[in-house]
Design a protein around this motif. Structure first.
Motif, PDB file in Angstrom:
ATOM      1  N   THR A   1       0.849  -1.184   0.000  1.00 35.92           N
ATOM      2  CA  THR A   1       0.000   0.000   0.000  1.00 35.92           C
ATOM      3  C   THR A   1       0.894   1.248   0.000  1.00 35.92           C
ATOM      4  OG1 THR A   1      -0.082   0.152   2.405  1.00 35.92           O
ATOM      5  CG2 THR A   1      -1.767  -1.218   1.338  1.00 35.92           C
ATOM      6  N   SER A   2       0.277   2.389  -0.159  1.00 38.49           N
ATOM      7  CA  SER A   2       1.022   3.633  -0.039  1.00 38.49           C
ATOM      8  C   SER A   2       1.551   3.764   1.386  1.00 38.49           C
ATOM      9  CB  SER A   2       0.120   4.821  -0.368  1.00 38.49           C
ATOM     10  OG  SER A   2      -0.890   4.953   0.628  1.00 38.49           O
ATOM     11  N   SER A   3       2.574   4.578   1.558  1.00 38.74           N
ATOM     12  CA  SER A   3       3.144   4.755   2.898  1.00 38.74           C
ATOM     13  C   SER A   3       2.111   5.347   3.851  1.00 38.74           C
ATOM     14  CB  SER A   3       4.385   5.651   2.825  1.00 38.74           C
ATOM     15  OG  SER A   3       4.071   6.900   2.235  1.00 38.74           O
ATOM     16  N   ALA A   4       1.227   6.196   3.333  1.00 35.78           N
ATOM     17  CA  ALA A   4       0.192   6.783   4.191  1.00 35.78           C
ATOM     18  C   ALA A   4      -0.778   5.709   4.675  1.00 35.78           C
ATOM     19  CB  ALA A   4      -0.554   7.879   3.437  1.00 35.78           C
ATOM     20  N   ASP A   5      -1.189   4.826   3.773  1.00 35.08           N
ATOM     21  CA  ASP A   5      -2.095   3.745   4.167  1.00 35.08           C
ATOM     22  C   ASP A   5      -1.392   2.772   5.107  1.00 35.08           C
ATOM     23  OD1 ASP A   5      -4.125   4.850   2.679  1.00 35.08           O
ATOM     24  OD2 ASP A   5      -3.871   3.489   0.970  1.00 35.08           O
ATOM     25  N   ALA A   6      -0.121   2.508   4.861  1.00 31.70           N
ATOM     26  CA  ALA A   6       0.634   1.611   5.745  1.00 31.70           C
ATOM     27  C   ALA A   6       0.739   2.215   7.143  1.00 31.70           C
ATOM     28  CB  ALA A   6       2.015   1.346   5.175  1.00 31.70           C
ATOM     29  N   ASP A   7       0.995   3.506   7.199  1.00 29.25           N
ATOM     30  CA  ASP A   7       1.055   4.171   8.507  1.00 29.25           C
ATOM     31  C   ASP A   7      -0.281   4.065   9.227  1.00 29.25           C
ATOM     32  OD1 ASP A   7       3.696   4.894   8.250  1.00 29.25           O
ATOM     33  OD2 ASP A   7       3.273   6.904   7.466  1.00 29.25           O
ATOM     34  N   ALA A   8      -1.373   4.230   8.480  1.00 28.89           N
ATOM     35  CA  ALA A   8      -2.702   4.152   9.094  1.00 28.89           C
ATOM     36  C   ALA A   8      -2.979   2.763   9.651  1.00 28.89           C
ATOM     37  CB  ALA A   8      -3.763   4.536   8.063  1.00 28.89           C
ATOM     38  N   LEU A   9      -2.342   1.735   9.070  1.00 28.82           N
ATOM     39  CA  LEU A   9      -2.506   0.359   9.538  1.00 28.82           C
ATOM     40  C   LEU A   9      -1.448  -0.012  10.570  1.00 28.82           C
ATOM     41  CD1 LEU A   9      -3.317  -1.329   6.097  1.00 28.82           C
ATOM     42  CD2 LEU A   9      -4.909  -0.986   8.003  1.00 28.82           C
ATOM     43  N   GLY A  10      -0.642   0.963  10.975  1.00 28.68           N
ATOM     44  CA  GLY A  10       0.370   0.717  12.006  1.00 28.68           C
ATOM     45  C   GLY A  10       1.648   0.121  11.489  1.00 28.68           C
ATOM     46  N   CYS A  11       1.900   0.233  10.181  1.00 28.91           N
ATOM     47  CA  CYS A  11       3.078  -0.391   9.574  1.00 28.91           C
ATOM     48  C   CYS A  11       4.001   0.657   8.960  1.00 28.91           C
ATOM     49  CB  CYS A  11       2.668  -1.409   8.517  1.00 28.91           C
ATOM     50  SG  CYS A  11       1.792  -2.832   9.182  1.00 28.91           S
ATOM     51  N   GLY A  12       4.606   1.449   9.821  1.00 29.65           N
ATOM     52  CA  GLY A  12       5.580   2.421   9.353  1.00 29.65           C
ATOM     53  C   GLY A  12       6.925   1.771   9.100  1.00 29.65           C
TER      54      GLY A  12
END
Length: 217
Positions: free
Chosen positions: A155-166
């Motif tokens: 996913t995009s980095s923004a979506d990954a961050d939203a899922l807790g995967c930075g």
């Protein structure tokens, strides 16, 4: 005297014939049965299920062999590879702890295309060693999803961050023995069987030029 000798000879012949008749033939059926029983007990019964197990070995330098297949929860000893030239600058132990589908409702408002599925791949990384000049590393780049041996997009980095995967950052100051939790995303078709892989670019574990370590989903 001739008559007496002839009678004696006849009597001896009759005695030998009677002894031969009294001896019963050898019965080999019990030996045959014992042999058959031993043979069948040592064989494998057809139709028995075959146990499913991982296939893993180690290279001469102690790394998990490229192409090894593991189960979720099993550990692999893998190289930490510099993004600058693909050289190995360290070693880590990686355990994939989960391959989790993201509920469709949680994808509302994300950049994920409608009809696509997302899995979160969770792993624990333990630093074994790092070179003094290792520089900045992001092991989350090397942890990827795959379907049938082919890499999946993230996913995009923004979506990954939203899922807790930075992103996870390492450098030469990260001490050996440091244990870190990380996760990445993998985008696939809805019904795909998603695996987790360790596949640093430019290494023997790369997708196209090598063979990743695979954790079966």
């Amino acid at each position: 005297m001739r008559t007496t000798g002839g009678v004696a000879a006849l009597l001896l012949l009759a005695t030998l014939t009677a002894c031969g008749a009294d001896e019963e033939p050898r019965d080999d059926s019990s030996a045959t049965a014992s042999s058959s029983t031993a043979s069948s007990s040592s064989g494998t019964t057809s139709g028995e299920p075959t146990a499913t197990a991982s296939t893993s070995s180690a290279t001469a330098d102690g790394l998990t062999t490229p192409g090894s297949r593991l189960l979720v929860g099993e550990a692999a000893t893998v190289p930490l590879v510099s993004p600058r030239g693909g050289t190995q600058v360290g070693v880590a132990e990686v355990v994939v702890t989960g391959i989790e589908p993201v509920p469709a409702d949680d994808l509302a408002g994300t950049e994920v295309d409608e009809g696509q599925a997302v899995h979160v791949l969770r792993a624990t990384l333990t630093v074994v060693e790092l070179a003094p000049d290792a520089g900045p590393l992001q092991p989350t780049v090397d942890l990827n999803g795959a379907v049938d041996g082919g890499p999946l997009g993230k996913t995009s980095s923004a979506d990954a961050d939203a899922l807790g995967c930075g992103p996870l950052d390492l450098d030469e100051d990260t001490a050996p023995g440091t244990v870190l939790e990380m996760c990445v995303t993998a985008v696939s078709d809805p019904d795909a069987q998603v695996d987790a892989t360790w596949a640093p670019a430019g290494s023997a574990y790369a997708f196209r030029t090598g063979a990743p370590v695979v954790w079966a989903g």
